[in-house]
Design an enzyme around this catalytic site. Structure first.
Site, short mmCIF file in Angstrom:
data_model
loop_
_atom_site.label_atom_id
_atom_site.label_comp_id
_atom_site.label_asym_id
_atom_site.label_seq_id
_atom_site.Cartn_x
_atom_site.Cartn_y
_atom_site.Cartn_z
N VAL A 199 0.91 -1.15 0.00
CA VAL A 199 0.00 0.00 0.00
C VAL A 199 0.95 1.20 0.00
O VAL A 199 1.51 1.56 1.02
CB VAL A 199 -0.94 -0.01 1.22
N PRO A 200 1.20 1.79 -1.17
CA PRO A 200 2.36 2.65 -1.41
C PRO A 200 2.31 4.05 -0.79
O PRO A 200 2.25 5.06 -1.49
CB PRO A 200 2.43 2.71 -2.93
N CYS A 201 2.40 4.11 0.52
CA CYS A 201 2.40 5.41 1.19
C CYS A 201 3.68 6.20 0.89
O CYS A 201 3.69 7.42 1.05
CB CYS A 201 2.21 5.22 2.70
N HIS A 202 4.72 5.54 0.42
CA HIS A 202 5.95 6.24 0.06
C HIS A 202 5.75 7.16 -1.15
O HIS A 202 6.56 8.05 -1.38
CB HIS A 202 7.10 5.25 -0.21
N ARG A 203 4.67 6.97 -1.88
CA ARG A 203 4.40 7.80 -3.05
C ARG A 203 3.68 9.10 -2.70
O ARG A 203 3.33 9.87 -3.59
CB ARG A 203 3.57 7.01 -4.07
#
Length: 158
Positions: free
Chosen positions: A125-129
């Site tokens: 779940v790409p919270c780094h984006r």
């Protein structure tokens, strides 16, 4: 609950936690509040084989979208935010404000940031984006150096 470890080769060893419903947590090695393995949890490497295979492909630059059973636990608002994160294209960045707008609550950028900070399944779940409105890298459970490495990985493999 079951767990295992996965060495990314890029950002260190991740702790994977899940059950029959799916993956529940990914814990970074440098997390501020590390998740202790509980005595009643069992180490089950075979349960995490699909997760490890997809993470391995991701870190090799061969996978840009995960297809795994996920079972995060959170409030309805958090779940909504985490679902919105899944729509951010590989290698692209969006602001917290853009996520707030995407979930129909344009004034909730701070609340979105709080929900993103509690994302239990980072990377997948790409919270780094998600970045600040000015494009700056902001808080990340694995540390800003890890966030930058993930962004750089994706941008170099688009």
């Amino acid at each position: 609950m079951f767990y295992d470890y996965f060495d990314t080769g890029l950002i260190g060893a991740l702790t994977l936690v899940g059950d029959e419903q799916g993956l529940r947590h990914i814990v970074f090695p440098k997390k501020k509040r590390p998740s202790a393995i509980r005595d009643d949890w069992q180490k089950r490497p075979e349960l995490f084989a699909p997760v490890k295979a997809q993470l391995w492909a991701y870190f090799k630059g061969e996978l840009n979208r995960f297809d795994l059973a996920l079972a995060p636990v959170g409030t309805p608002f958090q779940l909504n935010v985490w679902q919105a994160l899944l729509t951010i294209p590989y290698g692209e960045l969006v602001s917290y404000k853009a996520i707030a707008e995407a979930i129909g609550n344009p004034k909730a950028a701070r609340a979105v940031g709080g929900a993103i900070g509690k994302n239990p399944i980072p990377i997948i779940v790409p919270c780094h984006r998600c970045v600040g409105s000015d494009g700056s890298l902001t808080g990340f459970g694995g540390g800003l150096d890890t966030k930058k490495r993930l962004i750089d990985l994706e941008r170099s493999n688009r």
